[in-house]
Design a protein around this motif. Structure first.
Motif, mmCIF file in Angstrom:
data_model
loop_
_atom_site.group_PDB
_atom_site.id
_atom_site.type_symbol
_atom_site.label_atom_id
_atom_site.label_comp_id
_atom_site.label_asym_id
_atom_site.label_seq_id
_atom_site.Cartn_x
_atom_site.Cartn_y
_atom_site.Cartn_z
ATOM 1 N N GLY A 138 39.014 16.999 19.800
ATOM 2 C CA GLY A 138 39.060 16.863 21.256
ATOM 3 C C GLY A 138 40.429 17.164 21.830
ATOM 4 N N VAL A 139 41.468 16.598 21.243
ATOM 5 C CA VAL A 139 42.824 16.803 21.757
ATOM 6 C C VAL A 139 43.252 18.253 21.588
ATOM 7 C CG1 VAL A 139 45.253 16.209 21.428
ATOM 8 C CG2 VAL A 139 43.521 14.403 21.442
ATOM 9 N N LEU A 164 42.565 24.977 25.680
ATOM 10 C CA LEU A 164 42.150 25.322 27.043
ATOM 11 C C LEU A 164 43.357 25.357 27.984
ATOM 12 C CD1 LEU A 164 38.857 23.227 27.323
ATOM 13 C CD2 LEU A 164 39.051 25.716 27.091
ATOM 14 N N TRP A 165 44.273 24.414 27.810
ATOM 15 C CA TRP A 165 45.489 24.420 28.647
ATOM 16 C C TRP A 165 46.281 25.696 28.433
ATOM 17 C CZ3 TRP A 165 50.459 24.671 26.692
ATOM 18 C CH2 TRP A 165 51.483 24.600 27.648
ATOM 19 N N LEU A 187 41.563 20.589 24.039
ATOM 20 C CA LEU A 187 42.195 20.530 25.362
ATOM 21 C C LEU A 187 43.497 21.325 25.379
ATOM 22 C CD1 LEU A 187 41.591 16.785 26.346
ATOM 23 C CD2 LEU A 187 40.462 18.812 27.289
ATOM 24 N N PRO A 214 36.620 29.008 31.944
ATOM 25 C CA PRO A 214 36.358 27.947 30.960
ATOM 26 C C PRO A 214 35.065 28.181 30.171
ATOM 27 C CG PRO A 214 37.031 26.995 33.056
ATOM 28 C CD PRO A 214 36.746 28.439 33.317
#
Length: 414
Positions: A124-125, A131-132, A128, A149
């Motif tokens: 999960g981290v 995606l960032w 992210l 996205p």
């Protein structure tokens, strides 16, 4: 036939509607597959008896050894296997620990949690972060597509990475983040490049391009970051952990890479192609070495030229995978920022002939790279990346030639 060729050349076939349909279909199908894997699981293992998030099992097992005060143990395959079987059951195959000691601290932090929450936090981290970083790449375009996205999440390598509980998201985030910050915040860019030392085979080209482009602050920041990490690990775990690491590299080189116990069809390198087709180990090293030298020279040439930065960044990302003999299909996550950089360049300056078709090819190839090679011994990812890299070189040559012609014409007018 000519009409089809013209369509592929122009990229007219790649309509927004088709892109949306393929992305949605891939996202839905892959989500169902992952859901089935977890719904049919038995405890920590899937229906085949493998740990959920397969390769994350080696990270978690290594982390438990660090917490036990034995950080050198993961580099011993038999000790690693014993700990994995203790956690996941007696039938668990070996998931070897092939990372340098720099990754042990993060493994220990994750091992503080129960296995499934640790897997969820890890994926999960880092998802992210991926995606960032991709959003930062696309922010170079004044009006990025609001559907980015969807295309980022449906990229097939995303689901390969999640299924294996791997680190492709982190690798892509560090590379993309460093490239985005290269001229804005050179010290930060160097730190992000330095953190890639946890997977050192992907840092081979970085010093060459930084020196070629005169980005010495980034270079020194990256070198300092690696030095600090090495010193911190040595202070925390002792020098014996490095002795264990270097001793363990023989197992990785001989058993995993040269003998192909991982599976040639999983490894996405020219080395694995030669071995998959029956070539000897010396021949595979010779072919891989030739390609590595060639892509280092070509990428350095591109970074010394006055080319738009997105093209240089994409070339580095492609070359990073091509230059190493050991990269698997989840490492194709690096193609995501490469595609994003080229999309921003195409939207700003226009797409070159065949470029849209090439980008579509790079986007879809992780979906089939492993299965096609397994069934037919026909590699897809390496030829696709070579073709894309060659196209960037050809485009650079064309633009250089056009610039020379313009200068000549300007001089003749004077």
């Amino acid at each position: 036939m000519a009409a089809w060729t013209d369509t592929l050349r122009s990229g007219a076939w790649l309509t927004r509607e088709r892109m949306l349909l393929v992305a949605l279909a891939t996202l839905v199908a892959s989500s169902i597959g992952l859901g089935y894997l977890f719904v049919t699981a038995n405890g920590l293992n899937d229906y085949l008896g493998h740990p959920l998030g397969t390769d994350f099992s080696n990270v978690y097992a290594a982390g438990t050894y660090v917490l036990d005060g034995d950080p050198s143990a993961p580099f011993d395959p038999m000790k690693q296997l014993a700990r994995e079987r203790l956690i996941f059951g007696a039938g668990t195959p070996l998931y070897g620990w092939h990372y340098p000691p720099l990754f042990l601290g993060l493994a220990a932090l994750l091992a503080l949690l129960p296995y499934l929450p640790a897997l969820a936090v890890w994926q999960g981290v880092t998802l992210l972060l991926y995606l960032w970083a991709l959003r930062a790449v696309l922010a170079r375009e004044p009006r990025p597509d609001g559907l980015w996205p969807l295309f980022a999440l449906s990229f097939p390598a995303v689901f390969i990475n999640i299924g294996h509980g791997h680190n492709g998201f982190l690798t892509a985030a560090l590379m993309a983040g460093a490239l985005v910050q290269l001229d804005r915040r050179p010290i930060l860019a160097g730190i992000l490049f330095g953190l890639l030392a946890y997977k050192p085979q992907f840092g081979l080209l970085i010093p060459f391009v930084l020196m070629a482009s005169g980005r010495w602050r980034v270079f020194l920041s990256a070198a300092a970051t690696v030095a600090v990490l090495v010193a911190a690990v040595t202070l925390a775990f002792g020098s014996d952990v490095w002795t264990a690491f270097f001793a363990g590299t023989k197992f990785t080189r001989v058993v995993v890479l040269e003998h192909g116990d991982t599976g040639w069809y999983k490894i996405q390198s020219i080395f694995s192609v030669v071995r998959m087709w029956g070539g000897s180990v010396p021949l595979a090293y010779a072919v891989q070495g030739t390609l590595t030298v060639a892509v280092i020279a070509a990428t350095t040439w591109l970074w010394r030229a006055r080319l738009p930065f997105p093209v240089q960044a994409a070339a580095l990302l492609l070359a990073t995978i091509l230059a190493t003999p050991y990269s698997l299909d989840y490492d194709l996550m690096l193609l995501a920022p490469a595609i994003a950089f080229l999309v921003t360049d195409g939207l700003a300056r226009g797409f070159a002939p065949w470029e849209k078709t090439m980008l579509a090819m790079l986007w879809i190839v992780p979906l089939f790279a492993r299965t096609v090679a397994h069934a037919t011994l026909v590699p897809l990812a390496v030829p696709a990346m070579l073709a894309a890299f060659a196209m960037l070189l050809h485009r650079k040559a064309d633009e250089t030639d056009a610039a020379r012609q313009w200068r000549f014409a300007s001089g003749s007018v004077k």
